[in-house]
Scaffold this motif. Structure first.
Motif: not given
Length: 222
Positions: A41, A43, A63-64, A87, A89-91
Motif C-alpha cells: 500500500d 507509493k 499501491q502505486q 502491471r 495499471e499501477k505504474s
C-alpha cells in the motif's frame, strides 16, 4: 557544470536493461527492496528508473509505482516492461530531471535512486528533490559506488565470484564511469543526508564494499 542530457542514454537502453538483470545487480536490487521494508500500500518512486527493473520487484505489493528518467527511451523501455509483466495499471513513467522532479511535494512513501547520484553534476540538488517529494517519515534508499570502486577492484571481485561475459563487462563499465564521476564514502553520504534533514541514516555494503546502499528517513522540511 554542464547539465545532463537524456539523449546520452537513449542508445544504451538495451545495455542498461541487461545490466539490471545481471546476477550481481539484480541481487543488489533485491537487497534494496529488503532494506526499504514492505511496500504494501505504499507509493514508491524510482528516480533514474532506467527500464523499471527495480520497481518491478515490488509490483505485487505497492499501491502505486512511479519512475522518472531523463531518457525518453528508458521511459519507453520501462513502460514496455511493465506492460509485459501485466502491471501497467499501477505504474506511471515520466521523462524528468532528477534535479527538477515533475512531482508535487509529499507524494511518496519510498524514494529509490540507484546508479544515479554519482552521475549528477550537482548531487545535492538530486537529494534535495528526493526529500521534497517524500512524505514526512518517508524512506529513501540510494545505491552509489564507494571509494573502493575502480577497474582493478571490480575485476578482482568478478574473478572471486566467477563473473564473466556481459556480467563482467557491465560491472567494469560501471567501475570506469565511477572513477570519472563521484564516489562516496559512508561518512560523506551521512554528512550530505544529515545536512538535508534526513535521519536514521544507515549504510549497507554490497559487492564486497565496492558499492553502498544508503537508507535514510525524512524527518522535516528543508
Amino acid at each position: 557544470m554542464r547539465k545532463m542530457n537524456g539523449e546520452e542514454f537513449d542508445e544504451l537502453v538495451g545495455f542498461f536493461d541487461s545490466m539490471a538483470r545481471t546476477s550481481w545487480l539484480s541481487a543488489v536490487h533485491d537487497r534494496i527492496k529488503q532494506e526499504t521494508g514492505s511496500w504494501l500500500d505504499k507509493k514508491v518512486i524510482d528516480v533514474g528508473c532506467g527500464t523499471g527493473r527495480l520497481l518491478l520487484k515490488g509490483a505485487d505489493e505497492a499501491q502505486q509505482l512511479t519512475g522518472v528518467d531523463l531518457s525518453s527511451e528508458m521511459v519507453k523501455g520501462a513502460v514496455q516492461n511493465f506492460f509485459f509483466h501485466n502491471r501497467s495499471e499501477k505504474s506511471s513513467f515520466l521523462i524528468g530531471d532528477a534535479c527538477e522532479l515533475p512531482m508535487e511535494d509529499h507524494e511518496f512513501d519510498i524514494a529509490l535512486s540507484t546508479c544515479v547520484l554519482f552521475l549528477l553534476p550537482e548531487p545535492i540538488e538530486g537529494i534535495t528533490e528526493i526529500h521534497r517529494v517524500l512524505n514526512p517519515g518517508g524512506v529513501t534508499a540510494m545505491l552509489n559506488p564507494s571509494p573502493e570502486m575502480n577497474q582493478l577492484n571490480a575485476h578482482q571481485y568478478a574473478k572471486r565470484n566467477d563473473i564473466t561475459g556481459f556480467e563482467l563487462t557491465s560491472l567494469l563499465k560501471w567501475a570506469n564511469v565511477s572513477t570519472r564521476r563521484h564516489r562516496y564514502s559512508q561518512e560523506e553520504l551521512t554528512d550530505i543526508l544529515s545536512s538535508l534533514h534526513f535521519s536514521n541514516i544507515r549504510h549497507v555494503e554490497v559487492l564486497d564494499g565496492l558499492a553502498t546502499i544508503t537508507i535514510a528517513e525524512k524527518v522535516s522540511e528543508i
